[in-house]
Write an enzyme that holds these catalytic residues in place. Structure first.
Site, PDB file in Angstrom:
ATOM      1  N   GLY A  70       0.790  -1.222   0.000  1.00 28.30           N
ATOM      2  CA  GLY A  70       0.000   0.000   0.000  1.00 28.30           C
ATOM      3  C   GLY A  70       0.822   1.270   0.000  1.00 28.30           C
ATOM      4  O   GLY A  70       0.286   2.354  -0.247  1.00 28.30           O
ATOM      5  N   LYS A 223     -31.532  25.080  10.292  1.00 27.23           N
ATOM      6  CA  LYS A 223     -31.570  23.642  10.573  1.00 27.23           C
ATOM      7  C   LYS A 223     -30.887  23.320  11.890  1.00 27.23           C
ATOM      8  O   LYS A 223     -30.013  24.063  12.357  1.00 27.23           O
ATOM      9  CB  LYS A 223     -30.900  22.856   9.447  1.00 27.23           C
ATOM     10  CG  LYS A 223     -29.379  23.059   9.367  1.00 27.23           C
ATOM     11  CD  LYS A 223     -28.766  22.243   8.245  1.00 27.23           C
ATOM     12  CE  LYS A 223     -27.246  22.485   8.188  1.00 27.23           C
ATOM     13  NZ  LYS A 223     -26.603  21.776   7.080  1.00 27.23           N
ATOM     14  N   THR A 254     -23.502  14.261   1.835  1.00 27.21           N
ATOM     15  CA  THR A 254     -24.528  13.216   1.719  1.00 27.21           C
ATOM     16  C   THR A 254     -25.800  13.738   1.054  1.00 27.21           C
ATOM     17  O   THR A 254     -26.727  12.970   0.807  1.00 27.21           O
ATOM     18  CB  THR A 254     -24.880  12.656   3.103  1.00 27.21           C
ATOM     19  OG1 THR A 254     -25.370  13.728   3.928  1.00 27.21           O
ATOM     20  CG2 THR A 254     -23.658  12.040   3.769  1.00 27.21           C
TER      21      THR A 254
END
Length: 341
Positions: A70, A223, A254
């Site tokens: 890696g 919110k 998201t």
């Protein structure tokens, strides 16, 4: 005897500068040669190639060698000694992109680059800009320290999540704005009864700048969050009835906030709802949420590549904007003069 010694010394000094090397090679002072090279990390090559096409220069030759465990290593396959080097790499997930950039900076420093300029269209970890509760890290400051320790001389970035992140650096920061490409696009739509909206109070300053430039009203969404990426309640502050609403944000992760705000505005009588954001993070269920929402379209820049295609998503390129900034840095010209807002 002293006069005789001087006569022997001066001819020797003159003879040194009469060496053929100095006749065929003119020595220029530092900074007289403004040549530069542009290199790219693995995941931002698509943008670096467009930047180089705009600049009319080839993309530098850099090799990234990966090992089976890696790890990876960076190698410049051409001389960068005495050059102004521009390293294009956004630090979006995974963390390999940040590590690639750090290794590119370190390799450039060890290869005697004149200046090392990090071009980071999307600056990751920017949401961690303060301690919002006890015993948490400040990721944006840590990343700034890592880049500085690696050896950058300048940072060129776009639409930081928080403007104060510029203060985390002790080197010049050229902070660009996606409004350079988003505003002309909005104007090209020729929407009547246009209204600009901010998905939260924190983004009101950015949205207000768009509203002022376009000469239209501003609406806010208030919110509250139950936890990160989870919205508990949301209310609209302002009138959206009969309006073509454009929600302005710096990034969409998201897509929970944007899609919920769009649905609420359509319920409140909005004619249409669009969204414009600088950075297309679009993680997890974001694409499905956008597809199923009341949004007519979602407009991003290409600071982050978007592979999970959704027909509502449109990307505008910032390559020309970054190319022009690089040109102005090399030519020591003003950067701020190219801002719209």
């Amino acid at each position: 005897m002293l006069k005789t010694e001087k006569k022997c010394i001066y001819p020797k000094k003159i003879a040194i500068f009469a060496h053929p090397f100095f006749k065929t090679n003119k020595i220029q002072p530092m900074g007289a040669n403004n040549s530069f090279l542009v290199f790219s990390g693995t995941k931002t090559r698509y943008l670096a190639e467009k930047i180089c096409a705009s600049l009319g220069c080839p993309l530098g030759n850099l090799v990234m060698t990966k090992f089976s465990d890696g790890e990876f290593a960076v190698s410049y396959e051409e001389s960068i000694r005495g050059r102004d080097v521009f390293l294009v790499q956004s630090t979006f997930p995974s963390s390999d992109n940040l590590m690639e950039l750090l290794l590119m900076i370190d390799a450039a420093k060890r290869a005697s680059a004149r200046t090392i300029n990090a071009v980071i269209p999307y600056f990751g970890w920017a949401r961690q800009d303060r301690k919002d509760k006890p015993r948490v890290s400040i990721g944006a400051k840590l990343v700034a320290d890592l880049l500085s320790a690696a050896g950058i001389d300048r940072l060129i970035t776009m639409d930081l999540h928080a403007d104060q992140i510029q203060g985390f650096f002790d080197v010049p920061v050229d902070h660009l704005y996606a409004s350079m490409v988003l505003l002309p696009y909005l104007q090209s739509l020729r929407l009547d009864n246009l209204c600009i909206a901010s998905p939260d109070v924190g983004g009101s300053k950015r949205a207000n700048a768009y509203a002022k430039y376009l000469g239209c009203p501003l609406v806010l969404c208030n919110k509250t969050r139950a936890r990160a990426n989870v919205i508990e309640t949301m209310q609209i502050i302002g009138d959206v009835e009969g309006k073509n609403v454009v929600i302005i944000d710096d990034m969409v992760d998201t897509a929970g906030t944007i899609t919920k705000a769009a649905d609420l505005m359509m319920e409140a009588g909005a004619k249409s709802v669009r969204a414009c954001a600088s950075h297309c993070v679009m993680s997890g269920p974001a694409s499905d949420r956008v597809q199923e929402s009341s949004l007519e379209e979602m407009v991003f820049t290409d600071s982050i590549p978007y592979t999970n295609r959704c027909h509502k998503v449109k990307q505008l390129s910032v390559a020309d904007m970054f190319a022009e900034t690089i040109r102005r840095v090399v030519d020591n010209e003003s950067i701020s003069s190219q801002y719209l807002i």
